[in-house]
Scaffold this motif. Sequence first.
Motif, PDB file in Angstrom:
ATOM      1  N   ARG A  15      -8.398   7.895   1.803  1.00 19.17           N
ATOM      2  CA  ARG A  15      -8.540   6.441   1.984  1.00 19.17           C
ATOM      3  C   ARG A  15      -9.794   5.913   1.305  1.00 19.17           C
ATOM      4  O   ARG A  15      -9.760   4.870   0.642  1.00 19.17           O
ATOM      5  N   GLU A  16     -10.901   6.632   1.490  1.00 21.14           N
ATOM      6  CA  GLU A  16     -12.170   6.189   0.903  1.00 21.14           C
ATOM      7  C   GLU A  16     -12.091   6.131  -0.625  1.00 21.14           C
ATOM      8  O   GLU A  16     -12.539   5.166  -1.246  1.00 21.14           O
ATOM      9  N   VAL A  17     -11.509   7.161  -1.234  1.00 23.23           N
ATOM     10  CA  VAL A  17     -11.412   7.200  -2.700  1.00 23.23           C
ATOM     11  C   VAL A  17     -10.429   6.143  -3.199  1.00 23.23           C
ATOM     12  O   VAL A  17     -10.696   5.451  -4.189  1.00 23.23           O
ATOM     13  N   LEU A  18      -9.316   5.982  -2.497  1.00 27.89           N
ATOM     14  CA  LEU A  18      -8.330   4.972  -2.909  1.00 27.89           C
ATOM     15  C   LEU A  18      -8.898   3.562  -2.762  1.00 27.89           C
ATOM     16  O   LEU A  18      -8.681   2.708  -3.629  1.00 27.89           O
ATOM     17  N   GLN A  19      -9.623   3.322  -1.676  1.00 31.24           N
ATOM     18  CA  GLN A  19     -10.236   2.008  -1.469  1.00 31.24           C
ATOM     19  C   GLN A  19     -11.255   1.713  -2.566  1.00 31.24           C
ATOM     20  O   GLN A  19     -11.288   0.622  -3.129  1.00 31.24           O
ATOM     21  N   ASP A  20     -12.067   2.713  -2.875  1.00 30.18           N
ATOM     22  CA  ASP A  20     -13.059   2.580  -3.946  1.00 30.18           C
ATOM     23  C   ASP A  20     -12.355   2.284  -5.276  1.00 30.18           C
ATOM     24  O   ASP A  20     -12.770   1.392  -6.024  1.00 30.18           O
ATOM     25  N   GLY A  21     -11.278   3.017  -5.538  1.00 32.15           N
ATOM     26  CA  GLY A  21     -10.529   2.811  -6.781  1.00 32.15           C
ATOM     27  C   GLY A  21      -9.868   1.454  -6.851  1.00 32.15           C
ATOM     28  O   GLY A  21      -9.806   0.824  -7.917  1.00 32.15           O
ATOM     29  N   LYS A  22      -9.401   0.982  -5.700  1.00 31.14           N
ATOM     30  CA  LYS A  22      -8.790  -0.349  -5.652  1.00 31.14           C
ATOM     31  C   LYS A  22      -9.844  -1.424  -5.926  1.00 31.14           C
ATOM     32  O   LYS A  22      -9.628  -2.333  -6.730  1.00 31.14           O
ATOM     33  N   LEU A  47      -3.014  -1.118  -5.553  1.00 36.73           N
ATOM     34  CA  LEU A  47      -2.425  -0.718  -4.275  1.00 36.73           C
ATOM     35  C   LEU A  47      -2.351  -1.896  -3.315  1.00 36.73           C
ATOM     36  O   LEU A  47      -3.311  -2.648  -3.183  1.00 36.73           O
ATOM     37  N   ASP A  48      -1.214  -2.014  -2.628  1.00 33.69           N
ATOM     38  CA  ASP A  48      -1.073  -3.037  -1.598  1.00 33.69           C
ATOM     39  C   ASP A  48      -1.673  -2.563  -0.278  1.00 33.69           C
ATOM     40  O   ASP A  48      -2.314  -3.320   0.430  1.00 33.69           O
ATOM     41  N   ASN A  49      -1.414  -1.297   0.056  1.00 33.90           N
ATOM     42  CA  ASN A  49      -1.837  -0.771   1.351  1.00 33.90           C
ATOM     43  C   ASN A  49      -2.472   0.611   1.168  1.00 33.90           C
ATOM     44  O   ASN A  49      -1.775   1.609   0.999  1.00 33.90           O
ATOM     45  N   VAL A  50      -3.784   0.657   1.211  1.00 34.86           N
ATOM     46  CA  VAL A  50      -4.532   1.899   0.994  1.00 34.86           C
ATOM     47  C   VAL A  50      -4.227   2.924   2.083  1.00 34.86           C
ATOM     48  O   VAL A  50      -4.059   4.115   1.802  1.00 34.86           O
ATOM     49  N   GLU A  51      -4.141   2.479   3.336  1.00 36.92           N
ATOM     50  CA  GLU A  51      -3.920   3.418   4.445  1.00 36.92           C
ATOM     51  C   GLU A  51      -2.580   4.138   4.319  1.00 36.92           C
ATOM     52  O   GLU A  51      -2.508   5.355   4.477  1.00 36.92           O
ATOM     53  N   ILE A  52      -1.535   3.389   4.041  1.00 40.83           N
ATOM     54  CA  ILE A  52      -0.209   4.010   3.897  1.00 40.83           C
ATOM     55  C   ILE A  52      -0.203   4.953   2.700  1.00 40.83           C
ATOM     56  O   ILE A  52       0.322   6.063   2.771  1.00 40.83           O
ATOM     57  N   MET A  53      -0.800   4.533   1.589  1.00 41.86           N
ATOM     58  CA  MET A  53      -0.816   5.379   0.397  1.00 41.86           C
ATOM     59  C   MET A  53      -1.600   6.671   0.649  1.00 41.86           C
ATOM     60  O   MET A  53      -1.206   7.739   0.185  1.00 41.86           O
ATOM     61  N   ALA A  54      -2.695   6.580   1.408  1.00 36.45           N
ATOM     62  CA  ALA A  54      -3.470   7.788   1.733  1.00 36.45           C
ATOM     63  C   ALA A  54      -2.633   8.751   2.570  1.00 36.45           C
ATOM     64  O   ALA A  54      -2.656   9.971   2.338  1.00 36.45           O
ATOM     65  N   ASP A  55      -1.888   8.216   3.534  1.00 36.87           N
ATOM     66  CA  ASP A  55      -1.003   9.061   4.358  1.00 36.87           C
ATOM     67  C   ASP A  55       0.052   9.733   3.493  1.00 36.87           C
ATOM     68  O   ASP A  55       0.284  10.941   3.601  1.00 36.87           O
ATOM     69  N   GLY A 101       0.923   7.221 -11.601  1.00 43.19           N
ATOM     70  CA  GLY A 101       2.040   6.269 -11.558  1.00 43.19           C
ATOM     71  C   GLY A 101       2.188   5.663 -10.176  1.00 43.19           C
ATOM     72  O   GLY A 101       2.346   4.451 -10.027  1.00 43.19           O
ATOM     73  N   ALA A 102       2.097   6.523  -9.147  1.00 46.47           N
ATOM     74  CA  ALA A 102       2.236   6.052  -7.764  1.00 46.47           C
ATOM     75  C   ALA A 102       1.082   5.134  -7.358  1.00 46.47           C
ATOM     76  O   ALA A 102       1.274   4.209  -6.572  1.00 46.47           O
ATOM     77  N   LEU A 103      -0.103   5.390  -7.911  1.00 50.08           N
ATOM     78  CA  LEU A 103      -1.277   4.601  -7.544  1.00 50.08           C
ATOM     79  C   LEU A 103      -1.452   3.361  -8.412  1.00 50.08           C
ATOM     80  O   LEU A 103      -2.374   2.580  -8.194  1.00 50.08           O
TER      81      LEU A 103
END
Length: 199
Positions: A130-137, A144-152, A189-191
């Motif tokens: 989540r932290e890395v995806l949020q930073d990347g967003k 990404l629309d939803n960082v939490e779901i994507m992290a899961d 691609g997913a991100l």
Amino acid sequence: MTVERTRAKLVDVARQLFAKKGVEETTMNDIAVASRKGRRTLYTYFKSKEQIYLAVVESELEMLSDRMKEAAGKSVSPDVKIMELIMTHLDTIKFVVYRNGTLRASFFRDIWRVEAVRKEFDRKEIVLFREVLQDGKEKGYFDLDNVEIMADILHYCVKGIEVPYIRGQIGEELEDDIGWKYVSKIVFGALGCKTKKEV
């Protein structure tokens, strides 16, 4: 020897015996003798072989967790970091399973026992993702629309390919660097990765 060091020694001795002889063939007495501690000392720390087996799994997961934190702490861009986390996870799991020899049969057979111990590691890994995806967003690397779901989802995808990865069933004929390029294409691609970097 401190309480923590004594416990850690007992766990490491048990891990080595489990790896060499197998969990079923190792007795509590074997662990007491190999650790040069009395049975009384061993039973002070662990009431059963099941308890010490779970402590071994937990200590291996702690090592994995430490390596994941180390990868997350690197000063690299979020797209590179997310791939570092995935590679670290898979390579460390593979290392842990292989260094434990005959324990690897138990590792797969007793997956539900392992899962119970693994919950805390899984939770920590999802937080790192989540932290890395949020930073990347926030930095514009990921769409990404939803960082939490994507992290899961990312966590469970990586977890889902552990066994075939360990057994070498993914891209057997490919060189490692080419195999990871395929993985990065899927992940990026997913991100919605805008930089399209490859590992």
